[in-house]
Design a protein around this motif. Structure first.
Motif, PDB file in Angstrom:
ATOM      1  N   GLU A 186       0.835  -1.200   0.000  1.00 15.50           N
ATOM      2  CA  GLU A 186       0.000   0.000   0.000  1.00 15.50           C
ATOM      3  C   GLU A 186       0.870   1.249   0.000  1.00 15.50           C
ATOM      4  N   GLU A 187       1.905   1.257   0.852  1.00 17.26           N
ATOM      5  CA  GLU A 187       2.803   2.411   0.941  1.00 17.26           C
ATOM      6  C   GLU A 187       4.253   1.938   0.916  1.00 17.26           C
ATOM      7  N   ILE A 188       5.067   2.608   0.111  1.00 15.95           N
ATOM      8  CA  ILE A 188       6.499   2.332   0.070  1.00 15.95           C
ATOM      9  C   ILE A 188       7.236   3.647   0.284  1.00 15.95           C
ATOM     10  N   GLU A 189       8.105   3.671   1.296  1.00 20.26           N
ATOM     11  CA  GLU A 189       8.873   4.888   1.596  1.00 20.26           C
ATOM     12  C   GLU A 189      10.354   4.544   1.614  1.00 20.26           C
ATOM     13  N   ILE A 190      11.135   5.311   0.853  1.00 21.46           N
ATOM     14  CA  ILE A 190      12.557   5.041   0.698  1.00 21.46           C
ATOM     15  C   ILE A 190      13.341   6.304   1.022  1.00 21.46           C
ATOM     16  N   GLU A 191      14.424   6.140   1.795  1.00 22.94           N
ATOM     17  CA  GLU A 191      15.311   7.263   2.121  1.00 22.94           C
ATOM     18  C   GLU A 191      16.746   6.821   1.890  1.00 22.94           C
ATOM     19  N   ILE A 192      17.431   7.494   0.960  1.00 21.38           N
ATOM     20  CA  ILE A 192      18.797   7.129   0.576  1.00 21.38           C
ATOM     21  C   ILE A 192      19.736   8.275   0.909  1.00 21.38           C
ATOM     22  N   ASP A 193      20.796   7.973   1.663  1.00 25.09           N
ATOM     23  CA  ASP A 193      21.834   8.974   1.914  1.00 25.09           C
ATOM     24  C   ASP A 193      22.904   8.923   0.832  1.00 25.09           C
ATOM     25  N   ALA A 194      23.590   7.770   0.714  1.00 20.29           N
ATOM     26  CA  ALA A 194      24.667   7.674  -0.271  1.00 20.29           C
ATOM     27  C   ALA A 194      24.701   6.313  -0.954  1.00 20.29           C
ATOM     28  N   GLY A 195      23.693   5.509  -0.795  1.00 20.57           N
ATOM     29  CA  GLY A 195      23.684   4.177  -1.372  1.00 20.57           C
ATOM     30  C   GLY A 195      22.947   4.112  -2.695  1.00 20.57           C
ATOM     31  N   GLU A 196      22.719   2.873  -3.161  1.00 26.53           N
ATOM     32  CA  GLU A 196      22.026   2.630  -4.421  1.00 26.53           C
ATOM     33  C   GLU A 196      20.893   1.632  -4.201  1.00 26.53           C
ATOM     34  N   LEU A 197      19.750   1.929  -4.794  1.00 28.64           N
ATOM     35  CA  LEU A 197      18.616   1.020  -4.716  1.00 28.64           C
ATOM     36  C   LEU A 197      18.101   0.749  -6.124  1.00 28.64           C
ATOM     37  N   THR A 198      17.957  -0.533  -6.466  1.00 30.17           N
ATOM     38  CA  THR A 198      17.466  -0.942  -7.778  1.00 30.17           C
ATOM     39  C   THR A 198      16.261  -1.846  -7.582  1.00 30.17           C
ATOM     40  N   CYS A 208       7.171   6.838  -2.244  1.00 32.00           N
ATOM     41  CA  CYS A 208       7.925   8.049  -1.907  1.00 32.00           C
ATOM     42  C   CYS A 208       9.401   7.710  -1.810  1.00 32.00           C
ATOM     43  N   ALA A 209      10.238   8.412  -2.590  1.00 35.36           N
ATOM     44  CA  ALA A 209      11.682   8.200  -2.568  1.00 35.36           C
ATOM     45  C   ALA A 209      12.382   9.534  -2.346  1.00 35.36           C
ATOM     46  N   ALA A 228       8.977  12.084  -5.544  1.00 37.48           N
ATOM     47  CA  ALA A 228      10.401  11.876  -5.794  1.00 37.48           C
ATOM     48  C   ALA A 228      11.150  13.152  -5.434  1.00 37.48           C
ATOM     49  N   VAL A 229      12.065  13.059  -4.460  1.00 34.86           N
ATOM     50  CA  VAL A 229      12.815  14.227  -3.976  1.00 34.86           C
ATOM     51  C   VAL A 229      14.307  13.914  -4.067  1.00 34.86           C
ATOM     52  N   VAL A 230      15.071  14.797  -4.727  1.00 40.80           N
ATOM     53  CA  VAL A 230      16.501  14.579  -4.918  1.00 40.80           C
ATOM     54  C   VAL A 230      17.272  15.820  -4.493  1.00 40.80           C
ATOM     55  N   ASP A 231      18.326  15.630  -3.680  1.00 39.97           N
ATOM     56  CA  ASP A 231      19.248  16.715  -3.356  1.00 39.97           C
ATOM     57  C   ASP A 231      20.361  16.775  -4.397  1.00 39.97           C
ATOM     58  N   SER A 244      -0.307  10.359 -10.269  1.00 32.58           N
ATOM     59  CA  SER A 244       0.052  11.722  -9.853  1.00 32.58           C
ATOM     60  C   SER A 244       1.500  11.726  -9.386  1.00 32.58           C
ATOM     61  N   LEU A 245       2.250  12.737  -9.832  1.00 35.81           N
ATOM     62  CA  LEU A 245       3.682  12.808  -9.555  1.00 35.81           C
ATOM     63  C   LEU A 245       4.048  14.147  -8.944  1.00 35.81           C
ATOM     64  N   ASP A 246       4.800  14.095  -7.844  1.00 36.42           N
ATOM     65  CA  ASP A 246       5.366  15.285  -7.213  1.00 36.42           C
ATOM     66  C   ASP A 246       6.881  15.110  -7.233  1.00 36.42           C
ATOM     67  N   ALA A 247       7.562  15.776  -8.174  1.00 37.33           N
ATOM     68  CA  ALA A 247       9.003  15.618  -8.346  1.00 37.33           C
ATOM     69  C   ALA A 247       9.716  16.917  -8.009  1.00 37.33           C
ATOM     70  N   SER A 248      10.756  16.818  -7.157  1.00 34.97           N
ATOM     71  CA  SER A 248      11.485  17.998  -6.713  1.00 34.97           C
ATOM     72  C   SER A 248      12.987  17.707  -6.734  1.00 34.97           C
ATOM     73  N   VAL A 249      13.762  18.613  -7.367  1.00 37.44           N
ATOM     74  CA  VAL A 249      15.206  18.432  -7.496  1.00 37.44           C
ATOM     75  C   VAL A 249      15.923  19.683  -7.017  1.00 37.44           C
ATOM     76  N   SER A 250      16.985  19.508  -6.216  1.00 36.20           N
ATOM     77  CA  SER A 250      17.838  20.625  -5.820  1.00 36.20           C
ATOM     78  C   SER A 250      19.007  20.755  -6.789  1.00 36.20           C
ATOM     79  N   MET A 251      19.942  19.757  -6.763  1.00 35.07           N
ATOM     80  CA  MET A 251      21.109  19.816  -7.639  1.00 35.07           C
ATOM     81  C   MET A 251      21.301  18.534  -8.446  1.00 35.07           C
ATOM     82  N   GLY A 252      20.470  17.538  -8.250  1.00 34.79           N
ATOM     83  CA  GLY A 252      20.618  16.267  -8.938  1.00 34.79           C
ATOM     84  C   GLY A 252      19.729  16.161 -10.157  1.00 34.79           C
ATOM     85  N   GLU A 253      19.161  14.964 -10.386  1.00 32.02           N
ATOM     86  CA  GLU A 253      18.323  14.758 -11.560  1.00 32.02           C
ATOM     87  C   GLU A 253      17.253  13.711 -11.295  1.00 32.02           C
TER      88      GLU A 253
END
Length: 445
Positions: A186-198, A208-209, A228-231, A244-253
């Motif tokens: 029902e809900e998937i929440e992902i938080e990545i600091d410096a790793g990789e998720l495939t 939510c990623a 989708a939120v990217v620093d 529905s998509l909420d995409a936000s980018v600071s310096m990434g892609e």
């Protein structure tokens, strides 16, 4: 102190200094783009980078099965109420089979975790420092800290075949997480600091990623709501259906490749110094770049049920459609247990008799706002008839390029005329605040 230990400490210092510098650049960039924020917000960005950087720690373990130099992330702490569930060395635990779980909570400091499906719940560990795993209520918890001097750690978590979870929460400080089979929740929440998720073949009501400096790559995501939120890292969604998509980018892609059509969605674009590109399945590419560029665009078939909100400060967002499927049909039909009402709400009470008239009969409209599209084949004038018994009703009309044609706040009972100087598609939006009454839109005869 050995050369290896010195090298590790130097590397940690470099990562820390780089993190603070990049965080400072990000704060300055936000100020330069004119985004409203105070001094406290500036320090907040730097403080967040500081806290993440100093969360890493190099320790020498003198005893236990995992002796030697270890690289640990302080944000991952073993649960002291479950000390007996801390496991050492390599092992395979088949005793978990037969246990029912509804939620999955994973915290990884490093190494590799593989999520797959099989005959039942099972955990396999190869090498690495100690890990902790236990079941509390209907949630399976897995916590793993990283090691430097004890070999590469590999974990394989096997879930019951065909399982549908309520909530999946994955926190990855470093290392890698890979899914080999379908993952549904029902809900998937992902938080990545410096790793990789495939991930492969993911189905969710809410996905939510959040990525700091790592990466997330998902192939075959079917979701009603996606955030989708990217620093400074990256998120890639391919061969996907997202209502529905909420995409936000600071310096990434962020790169999104979708199976459905451009005209199934509404769009809101906000650029700082970055760029947003939307590629429909046919026709010209739509590009938005430059300091402070904003645009509201509307698809012809969305009926206000699906919004793509794309915000980019300094990086890039790329969205491409292939036009193979209809998101409003596929997301609902393939997974009937997933609740799509929040992403695809019905506009209850709207009477659509266009081109004669469209509107809502007298009743309480406090619960939600309303937005719909009308098409005209020639220049005309619209008559807006409103009845306000109580509360407030605001009206806005925009053309298909997002240009405002008419706006009026706190509409009282009466008639208003709006001239449309050209044919095309127009978006009519009513903002209802504790409003009881009615409204109708019709062309002037």
């Amino acid at each position: 102190m050995s050369k290896f230990t010195k090298g590790a400490l130097i590397a940690a210092g470099c990562f820390f200094a780089g993190g603070v510098i990049l965080g400072t650049i990000g704060a300055v960039g936000r100020v330069y783009t004119g985004e409203p924020m105070g001094v406290e917000d500036d320090f907040g960005i730097v403080r967040d980078v500081w806290n993440r950087a100093r969360g890493w720690d190099i320790r020498w373990r003198r005893g236990g099965a995992a002796r030697g130099l270890t690289w640990e992330y302080g944000g991952i702490e073993f649960d002291q109420d479950h000390k007996d569930s801390i496991a050492y060395g390599s092992f395979t635990d088949d005793s978990l089979q037969g246990r029912d779980i509804r939620n999955l909570d994973v915290e990884m400091g490093g190494g590799r975790l593989i999520l797959c499906q099989g005959d039942g719940l099972k955990l396999k560990k190869e090498n690495g420092a100690e890990c902790q795993y236990y079941i509390e209520g209907d949630t399976f918890y897995l916590k793993q800290k990283s090691s430097v001097g004890d070999g590469k750690m590999n974990l394989t978590l096997t879930l019951p075949e065909g399982i549908m979870l309520e909530e999946i929460d994955i926190e990855l400080a470093a290392g890698e997480v890979i899914t080999e089979d379908e993952l549904a929740a029902e809900e998937i929440e992902i938080e990545i600091d410096a790793g990789e998720l495939t991930m492969e073949n993911v189905k969710a009501n809410s996905f939510c990623a959040t990525v700091a400096a790592g990466s997330v790559a998902v192939r075959g995501l079917d979701a009603a709501d996606c955030v989708a939120v990217v620093d400074m890292g990256s998120i890639t969604l391919s061969d996907s259906l997202v209502a529905s998509l909420d995409a936000s980018v600071s310096m990434g892609e962020i790169n999104v490749y979708l199976r459905d059509s451009y005209e199934n969605h509404d769009y809101q674009v906000d650029c700082g110094m970055g760029n947003v590109t939307i590629q429909p399945e046919s026709g010209a590419m739509k590009e938005y770049a430059g300091l402070g560029a904003t645009m509201d665009l509307y698809g012809r078939n969305s009926d206000s049920r699906s919004l793509y909100d794309l915000s980019c400060s300094m990086g890039s967002i790329y969205v491409k459609f292939e036009g193979k499927e209809n998101v409003t049909e596929t997301v609902t039909a393939e997974e009937p247990n997933l609740r799509t009402e929040s992403a695809l709400p019905d506009i209850n009470g709207i009477v659509n008799e266009w081109p004669d008239r469209i509107g809502r009969e007298t009743e309480n409209t406090t619960a939600e706002d309303f937005s719909f599209e009308i098409e005209t084949e020639r220049p005309t004038a619209l008559v807006i008839s409103c009845v306000t018994e109580s509360g407030e009703l605001d009206l806005e009309i925009e053309d298909e390029n997002g240009k405002e044609i008419f706006e009026k706040d706190d509409i009282r009972t009466g008639e208003y005329e709006v001239k449309l100087k050209s044919s095309g598609t127009y978006r009519v939006t009513f903002d209802c605040e504790n409003h009881t009454g009615s409204f109708w839109v019709s062309p002037r005869e």
